[in-house]
Design an enzyme around this catalytic site. Structure first.
Site, PDB file in Angstrom:
ATOM      1  N   TYR A   1      -4.924 -35.925  24.474  1.00  0.00           N
ATOM      2  CA  TYR A   1      -6.199 -36.487  24.173  1.00  0.00           C
ATOM      3  C   TYR A   1      -7.196 -35.591  24.351  1.00  0.00           C
ATOM      4  O   TYR A   1      -8.400 -36.450  24.127  1.00  0.00           O
ATOM      5  CB  TYR A   1      -6.237 -37.858  25.070  1.00  0.00           C
ATOM      6  CG  TYR A   1      -5.003 -38.971  25.070  1.00  0.00           C
ATOM      7  CD1 TYR A   1      -5.075 -39.902  23.888  1.00  0.00           C
ATOM      8  CD2 TYR A   1      -4.045 -38.829  25.751  1.00  0.00           C
ATOM      9  CE1 TYR A   1      -4.209 -40.935  23.798  1.00  0.00           C
ATOM     10  CE2 TYR A   1      -2.861 -39.743  25.532  1.00  0.00           C
ATOM     11  CZ  TYR A   1      -3.104 -40.783  24.635  1.00  0.00           C
ATOM     12  OH  TYR A   1      -2.116 -41.785  24.391  1.00  0.00           O
ATOM     13  N   ASP A   2      -7.089 -34.631  24.700  1.00  0.00           N
ATOM     14  CA  ASP A   2      -8.359 -33.525  24.981  1.00  0.00           C
ATOM     15  C   ASP A   2      -9.191 -33.450  23.788  1.00  0.00           C
ATOM     16  O   ASP A   2     -10.492 -33.706  24.109  1.00  0.00           O
ATOM     17  CB  ASP A   2      -7.739 -32.088  24.978  1.00  0.00           C
ATOM     18  CG  ASP A   2      -7.198 -31.841  26.399  1.00  0.00           C
ATOM     19  OD1 ASP A   2      -7.956 -32.511  27.410  1.00  0.00           O
ATOM     20  OD2 ASP A   2      -6.361 -30.969  26.538  1.00  0.00           O
TER      21      ASP A   2
ATOM     22  N   PHE B   1      -4.485 -30.185  24.859  1.00  0.00           N
ATOM     23  CA  PHE B   1      -3.215 -30.908  24.201  1.00  0.00           C
ATOM     24  C   PHE B   1      -3.711 -32.210  24.293  1.00  0.00           C
ATOM     25  O   PHE B   1      -4.988 -32.800  24.957  1.00  0.00           O
ATOM     26  CB  PHE B   1      -2.001 -30.372  24.870  1.00  0.00           C
ATOM     27  CG  PHE B   1      -2.011 -30.865  26.398  1.00  0.00           C
ATOM     28  CD1 PHE B   1      -2.351 -30.276  27.374  1.00  0.00           C
ATOM     29  CD2 PHE B   1      -1.270 -32.200  26.709  1.00  0.00           C
ATOM     30  CE1 PHE B   1      -2.661 -30.357  28.723  1.00  0.00           C
ATOM     31  CE2 PHE B   1      -1.215 -32.452  27.930  1.00  0.00           C
ATOM     32  CZ  PHE B   1      -1.743 -31.803  29.135  1.00  0.00           C
TER      33      PHE B   1
ATOM     34  N   HIS C   1      -8.777 -33.392  35.749  1.00  0.00           N
ATOM     35  CA  HIS C   1      -8.043 -34.052  36.702  1.00  0.00           C
ATOM     36  C   HIS C   1      -6.965 -33.391  37.292  1.00  0.00           C
ATOM     37  O   HIS C   1      -6.597 -33.485  38.366  1.00  0.00           O
ATOM     38  CB  HIS C   1      -7.406 -35.419  35.835  1.00  0.00           C
ATOM     39  CG  HIS C   1      -6.945 -34.917  34.600  1.00  0.00           C
ATOM     40  ND1 HIS C   1      -7.433 -33.900  33.514  1.00  0.00           N
ATOM     41  CD2 HIS C   1      -5.619 -35.207  34.031  1.00  0.00           C
ATOM     42  CE1 HIS C   1      -6.359 -33.844  32.503  1.00  0.00           C
ATOM     43  NE2 HIS C   1      -5.597 -34.446  32.864  1.00  0.00           N
TER      44      HIS C   1
ATOM     45  N   ASP D   1       2.405 -36.640  36.773  1.00  0.00           N
ATOM     46  CA  ASP D   1       2.214 -37.824  35.834  1.00  0.00           C
ATOM     47  C   ASP D   1       0.783 -37.988  35.636  1.00  0.00           C
ATOM     48  O   ASP D   1       0.129 -37.998  36.580  1.00  0.00           O
ATOM     49  CB  ASP D   1       2.817 -39.114  36.485  1.00  0.00           C
ATOM     50  CG  ASP D   1       3.249 -40.123  35.556  1.00  0.00           C
ATOM     51  OD1 ASP D   1       4.040 -39.547  34.676  1.00  0.00           O
ATOM     52  OD2 ASP D   1       2.636 -40.989  35.359  1.00  0.00           O
ATOM     53  N   SER D   2       0.506 -38.135  34.435  1.00  0.00           N
ATOM     54  CA  SER D   2      -1.069 -37.990  34.018  1.00  0.00           C
ATOM     55  C   SER D   2      -1.156 -39.024  32.857  1.00  0.00           C
ATOM     56  O   SER D   2      -0.100 -39.337  32.364  1.00  0.00           O
ATOM     57  CB  SER D   2      -1.218 -36.920  33.804  1.00  0.00           C
ATOM     58  OG  SER D   2      -0.501 -35.806  32.934  1.00  0.00           O
TER      59      SER D   2
ATOM     60  N   LYS E   1     -11.803 -25.882  31.615  1.00  0.00           N
ATOM     61  CA  LYS E   1     -10.855 -27.229  31.680  1.00  0.00           C
ATOM     62  C   LYS E   1     -10.286 -27.179  33.241  1.00  0.00           C
ATOM     63  O   LYS E   1     -10.568 -28.233  33.862  1.00  0.00           O
ATOM     64  CB  LYS E   1      -9.931 -27.461  30.766  1.00  0.00           C
ATOM     65  CG  LYS E   1      -9.084 -28.747  30.785  1.00  0.00           C
ATOM     66  CD  LYS E   1      -8.088 -28.953  29.885  1.00  0.00           C
ATOM     67  CE  LYS E   1      -7.232 -30.277  30.373  1.00  0.00           C
ATOM     68  NZ  LYS E   1      -5.922 -30.433  29.429  1.00  0.00           N
TER      69      LYS E   1
ATOM     70  N   THR F   1       8.425 -30.414  34.780  1.00  0.00           N
ATOM     71  CA  THR F   1       7.893 -31.117  33.296  1.00  0.00           C
ATOM     72  C   THR F   1       8.597 -30.561  32.385  1.00  0.00           C
ATOM     73  O   THR F   1       8.889 -29.381  32.071  1.00  0.00           O
ATOM     74  CB  THR F   1       6.362 -30.975  33.460  1.00  0.00           C
ATOM     75  OG1 THR F   1       5.901 -31.495  32.026  1.00  0.00           O
ATOM     76  CG2 THR F   1       6.102 -29.461  33.325  1.00  0.00           C
TER      77      THR F   1
ATOM     78  N   ASN G   1       6.578 -30.463  29.698  1.00  0.00           N
ATOM     79  CA  ASN G   1       5.231 -30.186  28.716  1.00  0.00           C
ATOM     80  C   ASN G   1       4.854 -28.970  29.357  1.00  0.00           C
ATOM     81  O   ASN G   1       4.458 -28.645  30.414  1.00  0.00           O
ATOM     82  CB  ASN G   1       4.373 -31.383  29.360  1.00  0.00           C
ATOM     83  CG  ASN G   1       2.970 -31.212  28.442  1.00  0.00           C
ATOM     84  OD1 ASN G   1       2.638 -30.245  27.982  1.00  0.00           O
ATOM     85  ND2 ASN G   1       2.286 -32.505  28.357  1.00  0.00           N
TER      86      ASN G   1
HETATM   87  P1  ITT Z   1       6.491 -34.778  31.446  1.00  0.00           P
HETATM   88  O1  ITT Z   1       6.652 -36.402  31.826  1.00  0.00           O
HETATM   89  O2  ITT Z   1       7.686 -34.202  31.254  1.00  0.00           O
HETATM   90  O3  ITT Z   1       5.804 -34.076  32.804  1.00  0.00           O
HETATM   91  P2  ITT Z   1       4.766 -35.646  29.621  1.00  0.00           P
HETATM   92  O4  ITT Z   1       3.957 -35.225  28.553  1.00  0.00           O
HETATM   93  O5  ITT Z   1       5.434 -36.684  28.836  1.00  0.00           O
HETATM   94  O6  ITT Z   1       5.618 -34.567  30.262  1.00  0.00           O
HETATM   95  P3  ITT Z   1       3.286 -37.812  31.096  1.00  0.00           P
HETATM   96  O7  ITT Z   1       4.571 -38.575  30.955  1.00  0.00           O
HETATM   97  O8  ITT Z   1       2.633 -37.444  32.422  1.00  0.00           O
HETATM   98  O9  ITT Z   1       3.954 -36.353  30.451  1.00  0.00           O
HETATM   99  O10 ITT Z   1       2.309 -38.126  29.877  1.00  0.00           O
HETATM  100  C1  ITT Z   1       1.213 -37.752  29.784  1.00  0.00           C
HETATM  101  C2  ITT Z   1       0.230 -38.360  28.741  1.00  0.00           C
HETATM  102  O11 ITT Z   1      -1.054 -38.014  29.122  1.00  0.00           O
HETATM  103  C3  ITT Z   1       0.579 -37.597  27.338  1.00  0.00           C
HETATM  104  O12 ITT Z   1       0.402 -38.590  26.430  1.00  0.00           O
HETATM  105  C4  ITT Z   1      -0.288 -36.449  27.453  1.00  0.00           C
HETATM  106  O13 ITT Z   1      -0.922 -36.054  26.143  1.00  0.00           O
HETATM  107  C5  ITT Z   1      -1.653 -36.984  28.120  1.00  0.00           C
HETATM  108  N1  ITT Z   1      -2.466 -36.155  28.914  1.00  0.00           N
HETATM  109  C6  ITT Z   1      -1.976 -35.726  30.473  1.00  0.00           C
HETATM  110  N2  ITT Z   1      -2.761 -34.761  30.823  1.00  0.00           N
HETATM  111  C7  ITT Z   1      -3.553 -34.417  29.696  1.00  0.00           C
HETATM  112  C8  ITT Z   1      -4.484 -33.711  29.426  1.00  0.00           C
HETATM  113  O14 ITT Z   1      -4.997 -32.528  30.402  1.00  0.00           O
HETATM  114  N3  ITT Z   1      -5.385 -33.596  28.303  1.00  0.00           N
HETATM  115  C9  ITT Z   1      -5.223 -34.426  27.430  1.00  0.00           C
HETATM  116  N4  ITT Z   1      -4.101 -35.128  27.438  1.00  0.00           N
HETATM  117  C10 ITT Z   1      -3.495 -35.350  28.634  1.00  0.00           C
END
Ligand code: ITT
Length: 198
Positions: free
Chosen positions: A159-160, A157, A184, A69-70, A179, A8, A10
């Site tokens: 939308y938390d 981070f 999730h 993916d989240s 958390k 990732t 992130n």
């Molecule tokens: P990678 O694809 O490289 O893993 P990314 O941050 O772009 O990194 P995603 O495409 O999965 O990851 O997008 C996830 C989105 O959902 C992104 O806007 C995150 O801020 C949000 N998100 C995911 N998990 C979260 C969490 O635990 N708390 C708050 N926001 C979350």
């Protein structure tokens, strides 16, 4: 100790995944700046995008990897931003700027929607792929709440600060241990581990 590469870009995801897997003896290695181009996340579902990332990075790195993916599903918005959560308010800028713009857009879209109709959930799908592109394990987790009227909290981070939980705190007002224990991502990891062991 077993090792798993976390594919990732992130760093917040790496931290959360490493904390949960570390407790059960799996060491996480961030993929780092390997110079691998990010694959297009053009799938229609979290499952499809998790697979796209896991397979692309496993093949490029020649190692088994875990991809995540989240995103956030808001019922009053028909499940949006969903798989488009990362780019809800556009691309560019830093991660922190994108997060702030995404949160601002979400509050605008929900202006005037009463609390009872602001139900939402974070979704996390994890996928582990092997260097030949085969899928070793997949798991999904949810984190239910409501979208607040304004951002609260400085932890976490994305939308938390907007996801209000049943105890009245936002996800950004939880400690990282709190958390991970209910999120999730924590739930998806706890489902994934027995599949990896099997
Ligand atoms: P990678 O694809 O490289 O893993 P990314 O941050 O772009 O990194 P995603 O495409 O999965 O990851 O997008 C996830 C989105 O959902 C992104 O806007 C995150 O801020 C949000 N998100 C995911 N998990 C979260 C969490 O635990 N708390 C708050 N926001 C979350």
């Amino acid at each position: 100790m077993q090792k798993l590469v976390i594919a990732t870009s992130n760093p917040h995801k790496v931290e959360e995944i490493a904390a949960v897997l570390g407790q059960i003896g799996i060491a996480c290695v961030p993929m780092g700046e390997a110079g691998i181009p990010e694959p297009d996340e053009d799938g229609a579902t979290f499952e499809a995008n998790a697979r796209i990332k896991a397979v692309a990075y496993a093949k490029a790195l020649g190692a088994a990897v875990l991809a995540d993916d989240s995103g956030l599903e808001v019922d009053a918005l028909g499940g949006a931003p969903g798989v488009h959560s990362a780019r809800y308010a556009g691309v560019g800028a830093t991660r922190a700027e994108r997060d702030a713009a995404n949160n601002a857009r979400l509050l605008r879209e929900l202006a005037g929607v009463p609390h009872a109709r602001r139900t939402a959930r974070f979704v996390c799908v994890l996928c582990v792929a092997q260097p030949d592109g085969s899928i070793l394990a997949e798991a999904r987790g949810h984190f239910e709440g409501w979208i607040g009227e304004s951002a609260r909290g400085a932890n976490g981070f994305g939308y938390d600060p907007l996801l209000v939980l049943p105890d009245g705190r936002t996800s950004a007002e939880l400690t990282s241990a709190e958390k991970n224990a209910r999120s999730h991502r924590g739930n998806a990891l706890r489902s994934l581990v027995p599949l990896l062991r099997g």
